[in-house]
Structures are given as structure tokens and as C-alpha cells.
Write a protein that holds these residues in place. Structure first.
Motif, PDB file in Angstrom:
ATOM      1  N   GLN A 390       0.521  -1.541   0.233  1.00  0.00           N
ATOM      2  CA  GLN A 390       0.382   0.006  -0.089  1.00  0.00           C
ATOM      3  C   GLN A 390       0.609   1.616  -0.403  1.00  0.00           C
ATOM      4  O   GLN A 390       2.065   1.247   0.312  1.00  0.00           O
ATOM      5  CB  GLN A 390      -0.904   0.096   1.648  1.00  0.00           C
ATOM      6  CG  GLN A 390      -1.623  -1.330   1.552  1.00  0.00           C
ATOM      7  CD  GLN A 390      -2.680  -2.122   0.611  1.00  0.00           C
ATOM      8  OE1 GLN A 390      -2.419  -3.109   0.247  1.00  0.00           O
ATOM      9  NE2 GLN A 390      -3.757  -1.014   0.190  1.00  0.00           N
ATOM     10  N   SER A 394      -3.406   4.840   3.038  1.00  0.00           N
ATOM     11  CA  SER A 394      -4.463   3.984   2.673  1.00  0.00           C
ATOM     12  C   SER A 394      -4.988   3.390   4.007  1.00  0.00           C
ATOM     13  O   SER A 394      -5.623   3.005   4.288  1.00  0.00           O
ATOM     14  CB  SER A 394      -3.689   3.031   2.243  1.00  0.00           C
ATOM     15  OG  SER A 394      -4.334   1.303   2.311  1.00  0.00           O
ATOM     16  N   GLN A 397      -7.952   4.663   4.671  1.00  0.00           N
ATOM     17  CA  GLN A 397      -9.363   3.290   4.536  1.00  0.00           C
ATOM     18  C   GLN A 397      -9.166   2.264   5.436  1.00  0.00           C
ATOM     19  O   GLN A 397     -10.130   1.389   5.150  1.00  0.00           O
ATOM     20  CB  GLN A 397      -8.865   3.697   3.663  1.00  0.00           C
ATOM     21  CG  GLN A 397      -9.121   4.399   1.945  1.00  0.00           C
ATOM     22  CD  GLN A 397      -9.737   5.313   2.421  1.00  0.00           C
ATOM     23  OE1 GLN A 397     -11.323   5.082   2.452  1.00  0.00           O
ATOM     24  NE2 GLN A 397      -9.993   7.216   2.770  1.00  0.00           N
ATOM     25  N   ALA A 398      -8.128   2.366   6.655  1.00  0.00           N
ATOM     26  CA  ALA A 398      -8.685   0.821   7.288  1.00  0.00           C
ATOM     27  C   ALA A 398      -9.570   1.255   8.060  1.00  0.00           C
ATOM     28  O   ALA A 398      -9.813   1.853   8.966  1.00  0.00           O
ATOM     29  CB  ALA A 398      -7.096   0.443   8.145  1.00  0.00           C
ATOM     30  N   ASN A 529     -11.886  -3.769   6.889  1.00  0.00           N
ATOM     31  CA  ASN A 529     -10.949  -3.153   6.080  1.00  0.00           C
ATOM     32  C   ASN A 529      -9.407  -3.357   6.596  1.00  0.00           C
ATOM     33  O   ASN A 529      -9.283  -2.957   7.891  1.00  0.00           O
ATOM     34  CB  ASN A 529     -10.950  -1.975   5.027  1.00  0.00           C
ATOM     35  CG  ASN A 529     -10.801  -2.004   3.878  1.00  0.00           C
ATOM     36  OD1 ASN A 529     -11.487  -2.767   3.405  1.00  0.00           O
ATOM     37  ND2 ASN A 529     -11.194  -0.598   3.265  1.00  0.00           N
ATOM     38  N   ASN A 560      -7.472  -9.166   2.357  1.00  0.00           N
ATOM     39  CA  ASN A 560      -7.313  -8.420   2.999  1.00  0.00           C
ATOM     40  C   ASN A 560      -6.468  -7.832   2.210  1.00  0.00           C
ATOM     41  O   ASN A 560      -4.789  -7.345   2.763  1.00  0.00           O
ATOM     42  CB  ASN A 560      -7.184  -7.617   4.438  1.00  0.00           C
ATOM     43  CG  ASN A 560      -8.262  -7.840   5.589  1.00  0.00           C
ATOM     44  OD1 ASN A 560      -9.845  -6.922   4.122  1.00  0.00           O
ATOM     45  ND2 ASN A 560      -8.949  -9.144   6.079  1.00  0.00           N
ATOM     46  N   ARG A 563      -6.997  -4.079  -2.030  1.00  0.00           N
ATOM     47  CA  ARG A 563      -7.261  -2.545  -2.293  1.00  0.00           C
ATOM     48  C   ARG A 563      -7.534  -1.025  -1.547  1.00  0.00           C
ATOM     49  O   ARG A 563      -5.554  -1.791  -0.842  1.00  0.00           O
ATOM     50  CB  ARG A 563      -8.748  -2.941  -2.069  1.00  0.00           C
ATOM     51  CG  ARG A 563      -9.458  -2.983  -0.648  1.00  0.00           C
ATOM     52  CD  ARG A 563     -10.475  -3.792  -0.513  1.00  0.00           C
ATOM     53  NE  ARG A 563     -11.284  -3.885   1.166  1.00  0.00           N
ATOM     54  CZ  ARG A 563     -11.150  -5.674   1.466  1.00  0.00           C
ATOM     55  NH1 ARG A 563     -10.070  -6.239   0.270  1.00  0.00           N
ATOM     56  NH2 ARG A 563     -11.362  -5.502   2.106  1.00  0.00           N
ATOM     57  N   GLU A 564      -7.320  -0.716  -1.518  1.00  0.00           N
ATOM     58  CA  GLU A 564      -7.355   0.232  -0.372  1.00  0.00           C
ATOM     59  C   GLU A 564      -7.238   0.487   1.272  1.00  0.00           C
ATOM     60  O   GLU A 564      -8.604  -0.351   1.403  1.00  0.00           O
ATOM     61  CB  GLU A 564      -7.579   2.032  -0.180  1.00  0.00           C
ATOM     62  CG  GLU A 564      -6.897   2.933  -1.813  1.00  0.00           C
ATOM     63  CD  GLU A 564      -7.290   4.260  -1.691  1.00  0.00           C
ATOM     64  OE1 GLU A 564      -8.351   4.198  -0.742  1.00  0.00           O
ATOM     65  OE2 GLU A 564      -7.070   4.709  -2.422  1.00  0.00           O
ATOM     66  N   GLY A 565      -6.877   0.424   1.836  1.00  0.00           N
ATOM     67  CA  GLY A 565      -7.228   0.723   3.802  1.00  0.00           C
ATOM     68  C   GLY A 565      -7.021  -1.212   4.071  1.00  0.00           C
ATOM     69  O   GLY A 565      -7.553  -1.407   4.806  1.00  0.00           O
ATOM     70  N   VAL A 566      -5.958  -1.284   3.694  1.00  0.00           N
ATOM     71  CA  VAL A 566      -5.652  -3.308   3.367  1.00  0.00           C
ATOM     72  C   VAL A 566      -4.115  -3.789   4.377  1.00  0.00           C
ATOM     73  O   VAL A 566      -3.184  -2.800   3.911  1.00  0.00           O
ATOM     74  CB  VAL A 566      -6.589  -4.877   2.891  1.00  0.00           C
ATOM     75  CG1 VAL A 566      -8.235  -4.392   3.119  1.00  0.00           C
ATOM     76  CG2 VAL A 566      -6.582  -4.338   1.239  1.00  0.00           C
TER      77      VAL A 566
END
Length: 946
Positions: A390, A394, A397-398, A529, A560, A563-566
Motif C-alpha cells: 500500500q 491507505s 481507509q483501514a 478493511n 485483505n 485495495r485501499e485500507g488493507v
């Protein structure tokens, strides 16, 4: 060149997708819904007067200077706190507003020293600017009444001064400490006329302030002012560059007066830091011009001889002739090189090129192997690429953040601040660490679970978490079926489902209650996330690579990644650890992590380098040292590393160095390794060179020269000189040409160029035809290797065990104010916060040994012994002690052992069996080493030598 002024839009941007059109002073403007009127005006070039507003902070509305008139509304609302509305008609300049603003400014100035001509902020003061903007020409109130002009200055902080007499109580400093840094060290004390900014009722040095500089940067007056500006005056031009400390890679403006650095200002457009900083990058840059810098080359025949200053020509010729002599006598494999994780990508690339093409072997290694090589091995095995998944943004967004073996607020403080911001917004937190780090409980942040495992039990813990995911039906079946190798997953699923991996079965190994492991796993698997962030507490173990693969397994099993947040995100330690790995610094890999045995890859390098290359891996640092002791390895070129302090089992390291016939050290200072050197080549700081750094999020950022090289040459030029003297020609005119060569030879860098980085601000690799502007998030839609691979992660206890003789476990880490081996930070005022390494020991263990806080203690392992002061602390669990490794006087690594990761040889710094006893003297090793260093660092006057 001129001073770079960044636009302050007054309030943060709105992230809304809906657009709103309004009219400001007769001009139509369209902005996202939620944008403030102040920012909307600024977007069209209309600057509404302001004092309490700045675009790094949420609107506050206290100064009453940004008043506007809005058609159809009564009164004069503050533009910073008023959101735009469709069809709104705003006036920013009317006679009524002018009169109100002058009245407000008159009140501010009536309680403010009118010493503008001698004020350090003269020319850079928002209060001064706003007085001019509103047309203030007189102050009717005088100074006869009560005022704050006699308030005493606070000069306790070594880097900035607090002058409350100049404070306008706008609260920007307080809000910056809360919103940006997340420390909550400042407050407004009192009410009404008695209101004053206070660092918790004490002075700044004694307070909880972490000296990040956010308050100083936010202050609109000279209330908080850098001491460097007070002493030197205002800067006259700026150079944008990248910080040379940790792996966050913050962008800075080096503000200059001629060739003197006045201050380092966080760059708002810095894509890794967004205008924030920490005490090291913001203030601890004085090492670059420190009086202990070595600026002339030196040579000596034996390490017991005094150093003799020589010309560059003589030093390079001597080093080259010695390397040639050694190879002629002992063979082509008898010399090697070590690249630096603190130097630029281009400099690192040249060193490994020199070794492979000039030395004719693959004996090249880097300090990155002794910290994060398991990251490369583990993530490459499971995901297909040797880096984090990431970008730093990011984390915003978690929903669930799992921190394992990392201490972001100390080791990566700017990212740590961003993580804390997300946690204050509602993200949940799991911390897995033997030590109670600050994140476990800090203002407005508290971990849902602190899994305080025993050192060495990482793999058992991650397997237990994965067992819960499988046993309780928490696997993201659709994700796994679509994205992962079904055969490997079925094999792993059967393995991890075995009862021996259950939290209950491993509780005695991990020391973590099974119920906590189950609850934390459920949160990670079901909380939205979920992102994993990890550090050296994962990699610096005998099972570091296994643990990295275990975290990758957990992330894939729960869906996970991609994508964003992971994601699975390593927090790299030094500024260019990622880059040094990318540039082919390992003995078995070319740039881009491609094995030297690959004929096609090797042939591509041979065609560009015009030389035949070896297809067999060379020696790693431990192998070089072993061979040196055995008498077969005799020469070493070390650029920007201090292995005699940073590497494990110092006794063995120094024995290997002492056995060599020609050690060439290229560095800023006479470090510990230089005690064993025969040639010293002066290095250049990040302020003296052009090039790039690659941070922990794969972000390639520009390093720009602000000062001419103090020792004549930048590091890349020195490597070229040595290569040419050895007979392998290099003729680069600028580091941009080196990056162009890297791009030609490295698929993941194929689209990278200085021109592109300049244009975009930075680039995250992979950057090529498939991703011409870089890749913020990896593995979107599919893994780089194709199907994600679940790896079998069998827990194998370390061979390093406690015993009656060594009943405690030592683990190590970093502290906020210091960096790595301390060569840079110990030559700054940061020593005010950390003068020496301390041994944290639990009250139970201390009482059992009769140890009181501050006592000198002996720290003994099977590898060696050192002495340091004790600090009684319940951050540690009983049976575990902790220290940092920033001071050579402590030599913490004299006690660490030669155990290492099974796949990469990454040393097991985090698990060392030790005993701690009261002492009243330094260890014998410390005495011997101090005497030896004094003997080997003498410099002979060059005139007298003649």
C-alpha cells in the motif's frame, strides 16, 4: 533560486464528489460540497484575511478576521467555518468588513510587542501581513492597561523558543499538536484575558512535546520560532528535497541563506508526509555541517598507524592498487563491497555495479539484509513482489489496524501520527508486541487488544490467528477461490486447521491468553478493511521469513490484499532500505530482485555494462567476515555503513575486519568501522547531492543538492573514481543518467526518470508501460505472481534459549529522538532527550536482582558483555529486557548472537538470552574497544607527515 511560498487555502479540501457553484465577488466558482467559503475564495485567487485558519487544520473560527457578507444572511459569518451552498453570493471586501477587520486587528496589536524591525519573524509574520492587508494605521488603546508584554520566554527546547508575549491565542499550535501530531501536549490555560498557551503547566522540554515542529510551523507570529532562524535570519531561497532519516521519506524545503541551511520546513506537497515532520527531519540536520565531518581523504598501512591526510588522487590510487594486489595474491573472490541504505538509489546501484563489473564477483551485500530481507523473501514467495502493498495514505481507509513488531510513533513518527489520526476517527487497533509501546494507550487512542507475546513466538501467534480464521469459518472463500492457488490453499488449510495450532495449544509458547487471540482474530477477520503494519520485531528473528509469509497467509485468507485500507505493509527502517534492495545489493540478485543465475537477465546487464558477469551468488556480510577470519577474504569497500556497531556479534565482526588487509570506508565521520579501515574516503550528506530515495511505500522521491559537496565529491562520484582507477570505466555526468540506466535494465523501473519524478512529485514502482504513473496499491485484481500462494509456516523455536546462566530474553528497538547507530543524531541537540542507551527491566526482575532505577548493570550473553544503566519499567513483561542500540559506548550488539533467519541470514537481534547483574564498572570489552578506538582514530598532521 527564490524562496518557495506555498499557498495556504485556509481550510482543508473537501473530499465530497458532489460539486457546488457559487459566486464570490461576482466571480462564479465551482468546488466540492463541504468546502469552506474561505477555501473557495482562495481557489480563485481571492485571499480572505485570516489568522486562526490554516489549511492543515480544521476550521476554528476564533480570530474574527475572515468575516464575509453573504446575500440574504444577517451578520458577517466567518468564512472559514461557513460551508458553500449552491447559488450563494459572497462579498469578501466591503466598507463594513474593512472597518470590522481593522477593529479586530487593532485589538490584537494593542497587546503585542511592536518590535517588528528586530523580530525574528520580520518578513515571515502573518500578523504583520494581516495588519497591512486590513490597512491598520493606528492603535488607539495604548499599553497603559493590563497586557502580556512582560511574559517570560521559554528557551528550554534546544530547537525553538516560545515567547508568550507575542502570542495571539489563535490556538493554531494547540490544534496542530492535536490534529496533525496527535500528542495533545499543548493546551489553552485560563479563560478570557488570562488565556495562554501552555505545554501542560511546565516548560516545553519537560512536557510531553515530541518536538515535531507542527506547532512552530502553525504559529502565525514569532511566538514559536526556530532558534536557527533567530540566529541566522530569514532564508532567501529554498530547495525541495527528501529527508535522510527513516523509511517514511518526508519531503522538505531546505530553506537557505547562500550555502547555509536556515531551517528545514516540511513540504506540503510531500506525498509521504503532507507537510508534517518529526524531530529528526525537522530539526536534527546539523550533523551535515558538524565539526567532526571528515573532509579530506586519509590512508594508513596498518590500523595501528595514525591516519595521514592525502589528496583524492592518492587515496583513490592507493585503494585501487591494494584491491588489485589482494586479488592477484588471494584470488578474484577475496574482496567485496557493502552498499548503504542511507545513500541514494543511484549511488547504491553504482557500488553493486562496481563489485560485479569492476571486482569481477558478486560479493556485495547491504545493511538492508540485516533488517528487512525476510520481507523480500516472504512477500515475493506469497505475493510475487518484494515490497509492501500500500501507500501510507491507505491507512486512512483501514477499519482494523494490526501492528506487529513495530513502534510507529518512535521509529516512523510521521506515519505514526497519521495512523493515530485514523484511530481517533474510529478505526480499531490490535498490537502484537512483547513491549507495551505507546500505541497501546496514548491520548485518545487505546488498543482493543495488546497481544504481549514472548520474544521468538511470532510464528506460533500468527498460526494461531490463522487457525481461528479457518476453524471458525472466517475465510473469505470467494476471494481465495478467485485470487489464490487452490492446491496451495488446500494444503495450507489442512496444515493450519490442525489442533496444535489452536490458541489454546500454543498459549504456553506465546504467553498470550487464548481468549485474547481468538477475539483479536475475529476483529481482524470481520471488522472491515484490515491492514497489517510490521517492523523489525517481525523480520529480525530466526523465523523472520516464515513470519512474513504467515502474515501474508492471514491477509489472503481474509481477503485483505489488493485495495485501499488493507494489505501487508513493512515499515522500513532507514531512508533508503527499500531502494538499496531494489538496486541489486544482495549477492544473489540484480536490480528488481532477479537472480544472478538467470541467463537472460545476466546477458542484459552484460550488454549494457560491456563485461562478463558471474552467474553464482557471492558472499553475504557474515560469509565475508567468516572468510576474513579464515584468511581468504582480504579487502572490503564499505559505503555509508557502520557494521562494527550495527551488525550482530560485534566481537566476530571486529575480528573479521581486523583480519583484512584493505578496508575502505566511505562515510561522513570516523565511525566504529573506520577504526579498522586503511583508507577513509569522505562521504557527502543528503544536502550535498542529487539523486533519489525509495521509501517504505515504494515511493521514489527526489534528493536535490542544496549545498556544494563539502569534501569536493558526492558519493556517486567517489565510486566512479574508484571504478575508473580499478580499470572499469564509468563516465556519468549526472545521477539522472544512472537512473536512466537503471530504468533500461529493470522492468519495475522502466518508466522511471528524473523528468517524470520532477513532474509528478514522486513515483511508486512498479512504473512501466502497464502503470506509467506508478502503482500506489499493489495486487489490485490479481497478484503479481498470478495466483496468491499460501505457504506452510511451521513454527520452529529459536536455538537461542534461556537457561539458568542466561534466564532473561533481551530484545532491542529504537527511540524517537535517535536514529540507527546514532552517527547523525548524536551530533545534534537530540542528545538532550537520549544521552545514553538504557536497559528497560521489569520491576519484578529488578527487585530479584537488587537493581534500582539508574543503577549500572552488566548485560551478559553467550556472545559478550556490556554495561549500561537500568531503567525500571513495566512496559516489559517479567523475563524480558529491552534496550536501544544508538550509542557505540554501550555497544549493545556485542551481546547479540550470530543466530539468523533461515532463508536470508537476517540476524536474530530480537531474541538474545542474557543475564543482568549490578556492576560498578564498564565491561572488559568496552575498555579494550575504547583503547583500541583511541589508538586507531589518530590523525597525523599532513605537513608534519611530510
Amino acid at each position: 533560486m527564490s524562496l518557495i511560498h506555498e499557498t495556504d487555502y485556509g481550510t482543508p479540501p473537501s473530499l465530497a464528489s458532489e460539486m457546488v457553484t457559487l459566486e464570490i465577488d461576482g466571480i462564479a466558482v465551482t468546488v466540492p460540497a463541504g468546502t469552506s467559503v474561505m477555501r473557495a475564495a482562495s481557489e480563485i485567487g481571492t485571499q480572505v484575511p485570516k489568522l486562526c485558519a490554516t489549511d492543515s487544520l480544521e476550521p476554528f473560527g476564533s480570530c474574527r478576521l475572515c468575516l464575509v457578507e453573504i446575500e440574504g444572511r444577517r451578520g458577517t459569518p466567518a468564512s472559514c467555518t461557513t460551508p458553500v451552498e449552491p447559488g450563494m453570493k459572497v462579498k469578501t471586501q466591503t466598507n463594513r468588513l474593512a472597518k470590522l477587520r481593522r477593529g479586530v486587528m487593532e485589538l490584537y496589536i494593542s497587546d503585542h510587542p511592536l518590535d517588528c524591525l528586530t523580530c525574528a519573524a520580520n518578513g515571515d509574520c502573518e500578523l504583520q501581513d494581516m495588519a497591512g492587508v486590513v490597512g491598520l494605521r493606528e492603535v488607539r488603546y495604548g499599553y497603559d492597561g493590563a497586557n502580556h508584554l512582560a511574559a517570560e520566554k521559554d528557551t528550554s527546547n534546544p530547537y525553538f523558543t516560545f515567547d508568550p508575549a507575542k502570542c495571539i491565542v489563535c490556538s493554531r499550535c494547540v490544534r496542530a499538536c492535536e490534529e496533525v501530531q496527535g500528542t495533545f501536549a499543548l493546551t489553552i490555560d485560563g479563560r478570557g484575558f488570562a488565556s495562554a498557551v501552555s505545554p501542560g503547566g511546565t516548560d516545553f522540554l519537560a512536557s510531553e512535546c515530541v518536538s515535531c515542529g507542527a506547532c512552530v510551523q502553525a504559529c502565525p507570529t514569532a511566538t514559536l520560532m526556530e532558534n536557527s532562524v533567530i540566529e541566522a535570519g530569514q532564508a532567501e531561497h529554498s530547495v525541495i528535497t527528501t529527508c535522510a532519516y527513516c523509511g517514511v521519506g518526508c519531503g522538505f524545503k531546505a530553506e537557505m541563506r547562500g550555502t547555509e541551511v536556515v531551517r528545514m520546513m516540511p513540504w506540503k506537497d510531500g506525498q509521504a508526509n503532507h507537510g508534517h515532520s518529526c524531530v529528526k527531519g525537522r530539526f536534527a540536520w546539523g550533523y551535515a555541517t558538524h565539526k567532526e565531518r571528515i573532509l579530506k581523504p586519509m590512508i594508513r598501512a596498518k590500523i595501528t598507524d595514525p591516519w595521514r591526510e592525502v589528496s583524492w588522487e592518492e587515496a583513490i590510487a592507493y585503494a585501487a592498487s591494494e584491491f588489485k594486489r589482494i586479488q592477484a595474491k588471494y584470488g578474484q573472490d577475496s574482496i567485496g563491497g557493502i552498499t548503504s541504505s542511507r545513500c541514494t538509489n543511484e549511488e547504491t546501484y553504482l557500488v553493486q555495479k562496481l563489485v560485479r563489473a569492476g571486482f569481477g564477483n558478486n560479493n556485495v551485500d547491504t545493511c538492508a539484509r540485516v533488517c528487512h530481507s525476510p520481507t523480500g523473501y516472504g512477500l515475493s514467495t506469497t505475493f510475487g513482489t518484494s515490497a509492501g502493498t500500500q501507500d501510507f495514505d491507505s491507512v486512512m481507509q483501514a477499519d482494523v489496524i494490526l501492528v506487529i513488531g513495530a513502534n510507529p510513533t518512535d521509529a516512523h513518527p510521521v506515519f505514526g501520527s497519521r495512523m493515530k489520526k485514523r484511530l481517533r476517527e474510529g478505526a480499531r487497533l490490535i498490537v502484537a508486541d512483547p513491549r507495551r509501546i505507546d500505541l497501546v494507550r496514548t491520548p485518545h487512542v487505546e488498543a482493543d487488544y495488546h497481544l504481549q507475546l514472548k520474544p521468538g513466538a511470532n510464528v506460533a501467534l500468527i498460526n494461531a490467528m490463522a487457525h481461528v480464521v479457518v476453524a471458525e469459518g472466517l475465510v473469505a472463500e470467494d476471494y481465495v477461490a478467485e485470487r489464490c492457488d487452490p492446491v496451495e490453499f488446500a494444503r495450507w488449510r489442512a496444515f493450519i486447521a490442525e489442533q496444535r495450532h489452536s490458541p489454546e495449544a500454543v498459549e504456553a509458547i506465546t504467553g498470550v491468553p487464548a481468549a485474547d487471540v481468538r477475539a483479536a482474530t475475529r476483529l481482524y477477520a470481520t471488522g472491515g478493511n484490515a491492514a497489517i503494519y510490521y517492523g523489525l520485531g517481525v523480520t529480525e528473528h530466526s523465523q523472520g521469513s516464515t513470519m512474513v509469509m504467515g502474515m501474508a497467509n492471514l491477509a489472503m485468507a481474509t481477503g485483505n490484499v489488493g485495495r485501499e485500507g488493507v494489505g501487508v505493509n513493512p515499515l522500513r527502517g532507514q531512508n533508503n532500505v527499500q531502494g538499496s534492495c531494489d538496486m541489486g545489493s544482495f549477492p544473489h540478485e540484480f536490480t528488481g530482485y532477479r537472480h544472478v543465475s538467470n541467463d537472460a537477465v545476466r546477458e542484459s546487464f552484460e550488454a549494457v555494462w560491456n563485461v562478463t558477469l558471474r552467474g553464482e551468488p557471492g558472499l553475504r556480510i557474515p560469509n565475508m567476515l567468516d572468510a576474513a577470519v579464515d584468511g581468504t577474504f582480504k579487502g572490503l569497500y564499505i559505503q555509508g555503513e557502520d557494521i562494527a556497531q550495527s551488525d550482530p556479534d560485534i566481537t566476530h565482526v571486529t575480528a573479521g575486519l581486523a583480519a583484512m588487509e584493505c578496508v575502505v570506508v566511505q562515510d561522513l565521520f570516523l565511525n566504529e568501522t573506520a577504526s579498522f579501515a586503511h583508507v577513509f574516503l569522505p562521504g557527502s550528506s543528503f544536502l550535498e547531492k542529487d539523486g533519489t530515495f525509495t521509501n517504505a511505500e515504494r515511493r521514489i522521491s527526489m534528493v536535490r543538492q542544496a549545498l556544494p559537496p563539502m569534501a569536493v565529491y558526492a558519493d556517486w562520484e567517489v565510486t566512479m573514481l574508484l571504478s575508473n582507477a580499478l580499470g572499469y570505466p564509468m563516465d556519468y555526468k549526472h545521477p539522472s543518467e544512472i537512473m536512466d540506466e537503471i530504468a533500461r535494465l529493470t522492468p519495475t523501473f522502466a518508466g522511471v526518470s528524473f523528468e517524470k519524478i520532477e513532474r509528478l512529485g514522486s513515483v511508486q514502482w512498479p512504473c512501466n508501460d502497464k502503470a506509467p504513473e506508478g502503482t500506489p496499491t499493489m495486487h489490485v485484481g490479481g497478484f503479481v505472481r498470478g495466483k496468491g500462494r499460501f505457504a506452510i509456516t511451521e513454527f520452529v523455536p529459536t536455538d537461542e534459549r534461556t537457561s539458568a546462566r542466561f534466564p532473561l530474553i533481551l530484545t532491542t528497538g529504537r527511540i524517537l529522538s535517535q536514529y540507527n547507530v546514532g552517527a547523525q543524531t548524536r551530533r545534534t541537540e537530540n542528545v538532550v532527550w537520549h544521552e545514553e542507551d538504557l536497559l528497560e527491566i521489569h520491576p519484578f526482575d529488578a527487585e530479584h536482582r537488587g537493581i534500582a532505577d539508574g543503577d549500572w548493570v552488566s548485560l551478559v550473553s553467550r556472545a559478550g558483555e556490556t554495561s549500561l544503566r537500568a531503567k525500571i519499567s513495566d512496559r516489559m513483561q517479567p523475563g524480558v529486557v529491552y534496550t536501544t542500540f544508538h550509542n557505540p559506548e554501550t555497544a549493545a550488539n556485542v551481546v547479540t548472537t550470530d543466530y539468523s533467519d533461515w532463508a536470508t541470514n537476517c540476524p536474530e537481534y530480537k531474541v538474545t538470552a542474557v543475564q543482568v547483574r549490578l556492576t560498578n564498572h564498564r565491561s572488559g570489552w568496552q575498555d579494550r574497544y575504547a583503547a583500541m578506538r583511541e589508538e586507531t582514530t589518530r590523525v597525523t598532521d599532513p605537513v608534519a607527515a611530510e
